[in-house]
Design a protein around this motif. Structure first.
Motif, PDB file in Angstrom:
ATOM      1  N   UNK A  47       0.777  -1.365   0.029  1.00 61.41           N
ATOM      2  CA  UNK A  47      -0.057   0.031  -0.071  1.00 61.41           C
ATOM      3  C   UNK A  47       0.853   1.382  -0.094  1.00 61.41           C
ATOM      4  N   UNK A  48       2.056   1.541   0.834  1.00 58.63           N
ATOM      5  CA  UNK A  48       2.613   2.821   0.807  1.00 58.63           C
ATOM      6  C   UNK A  48       3.251   2.994  -0.706  1.00 58.63           C
ATOM      7  N   UNK A  49       3.668   1.944  -1.330  1.00 63.63           N
ATOM      8  CA  UNK A  49       4.279   1.871  -2.698  1.00 63.63           C
ATOM      9  C   UNK A  49       3.225   2.286  -3.587  1.00 63.63           C
ATOM     10  N   UNK A  50       2.115   1.734  -3.640  1.00 62.95           N
ATOM     11  CA  UNK A  50       1.015   2.230  -4.337  1.00 62.95           C
ATOM     12  C   UNK A  50       0.602   3.656  -3.933  1.00 62.95           C
ATOM     13  N   UNK A  90      -6.959   6.240   3.111  1.00 63.27           N
ATOM     14  CA  UNK A  90      -5.840   7.411   2.690  1.00 63.27           C
ATOM     15  C   UNK A  90      -6.301   8.170   1.774  1.00 63.27           C
ATOM     16  N   UNK A  91      -7.434   7.762   0.722  1.00 63.69           N
ATOM     17  CA  UNK A  91      -8.063   8.744  -0.107  1.00 63.69           C
ATOM     18  C   UNK A  91      -8.810   9.843   0.596  1.00 63.69           C
ATOM     19  N   UNK A  92      -9.399   9.177   1.396  1.00 57.55           N
ATOM     20  CA  UNK A  92     -10.175  10.264   2.422  1.00 57.55           C
ATOM     21  C   UNK A  92      -9.497  11.213   2.997  1.00 57.55           C
ATOM     22  N   UNK A  93      -8.260  11.028   3.402  1.00 52.89           N
ATOM     23  CA  UNK A  93      -7.221  11.625   4.384  1.00 52.89           C
ATOM     24  C   UNK A  93      -6.559  12.408   3.205  1.00 52.89           C
ATOM     25  N   UNK A 119     -13.291   7.498  12.315  1.00 58.98           N
ATOM     26  CA  UNK A 119     -13.979   8.883  12.024  1.00 58.98           C
ATOM     27  C   UNK A 119     -13.944   9.204  10.454  1.00 58.98           C
ATOM     28  N   UNK A 120     -13.943   8.344   9.306  1.00 62.01           N
ATOM     29  CA  UNK A 120     -14.071   8.660   8.241  1.00 62.01           C
ATOM     30  C   UNK A 120     -15.441   8.610   7.561  1.00 62.01           C
ATOM     31  N   UNK A 121     -15.809   9.459   6.578  1.00 58.41           N
ATOM     32  CA  UNK A 121     -17.095   9.214   6.112  1.00 58.41           C
ATOM     33  C   UNK A 121     -16.641   8.960   4.636  1.00 58.41           C
TER      34      UNK A 121
END
Length: 252
Positions: A47-50, A90-93, A119-121
């Motif tokens: 995931x971090x590489x992507x 991560x996309x939400x963040x 806490x992510x919507x």
């Protein structure tokens, strides 16, 4: 068209792209998807590489500030084959309004619980991307998904239909090479690094085949970037495409 569909196992009928056995396989892994030492441990390493590739592609595409913490603010993102939300969160963040779609309801349930705990919507939906009336998105991603679908042209056409004008698509998938057969299936699945039955080498797709299928869907593919492994670096972005690769795509 190249021989992408020649190497796939069997296509589903009625425009379906998801094989029931594939959805069931990943659904069984839902419970420990977020455990970095569990059955999805390799995805946690990947995931971090992507994300590094994705962040650079986002900044290039929209000319954003590389130092910005929320480069996707005001933009919508769709992750197809989202699993339990490993990329959606991560996309939400990064500021996006995120929708995740997966064939396995078990994954969607696990994703929703984890997002709520953080806490992510994030909107999660189970089903076939081609049958869901969800509109278009600025960013469309499908990471390690193309190799699992029965009808690759139909799947990529469905992804293209979800891409808004001026949008960006990012895909990752294993390459069909002797090296990927040896290492990703023989070694990784043989030694338990990836759950057995996760991959079927005949379904892997080469960059050339993927480029042709994306062109048929009205998209232009960018230059592929490899994901390679070495004992010193671990998984990392590379010019070596023999195992796995990432690409961007946009409308012609």
């Amino acid at each position: 068209m190249g021989d992408a569909t020649t190497h796939s196992r069997s296509k589903s009928s009625g425009g379906q792209t998801i094989r029931p056995e594939e959805a069931a396989h990943f659904g069984q892994l839902a419970r420990d998807w977020w455990d970095p030492k569990g059955s999805s441990a390799m995805l946690h390493k990947l995931n971090p590489v992507r994300l590094g590739f994705l962040r650079a592609a986002i900044d290039r595409h929209w000319g954003g500030d590389a130092a910005s913490r929320k480069p996707l603010a005001g933009k919508s993102a769709l992750d197809v084959g989202c699993g339990a939300g490993l990329l959606c969160e991560p996309l939400a963040r990064l500021g996006a309004e995120v929708t995740g779609v997966d064939a396995a309801p078990e994954n969607i349930a696990a994703a929703a619980v984890h997002a709520e705990g953080g806490g992510l919507d994030i909107r999660y939906m189970a089903g076939e991307i081609g049958t869901l009336d969800i509109g278009q998105f600025d960013l469309v991603t499908a990471m390690e998904v193309v190799e699992h679908v029965a009808d690759k042209p139909a799947f990529l056409a469905a992804l293209a239909a979800r891409l808004a004008p001026g949008g960006l698509m990012v895909l990752s998938t294993p390459n069909r090479t002797p090296a990927s057969r040896l290492l990703m299936i023989g070694a990784a699945e043989g030694f338990g690094l990836i759950p057995k039955g996760t991959h079927h080498w005949d379904d892997f797709i080469t960059p050339e085949e993927l480029g042709e299928l994306l062109a048929e869907a009205g998209l232009e593919m960018g230059e592929p970037t490899g994901i390679a492994f070495s004992p010193s670096k671990g998984l990392h972005l590379s010019s070596d495409l023999s195992l796995n690769y990432l690409v961007t795509a946009r409308r012609n």
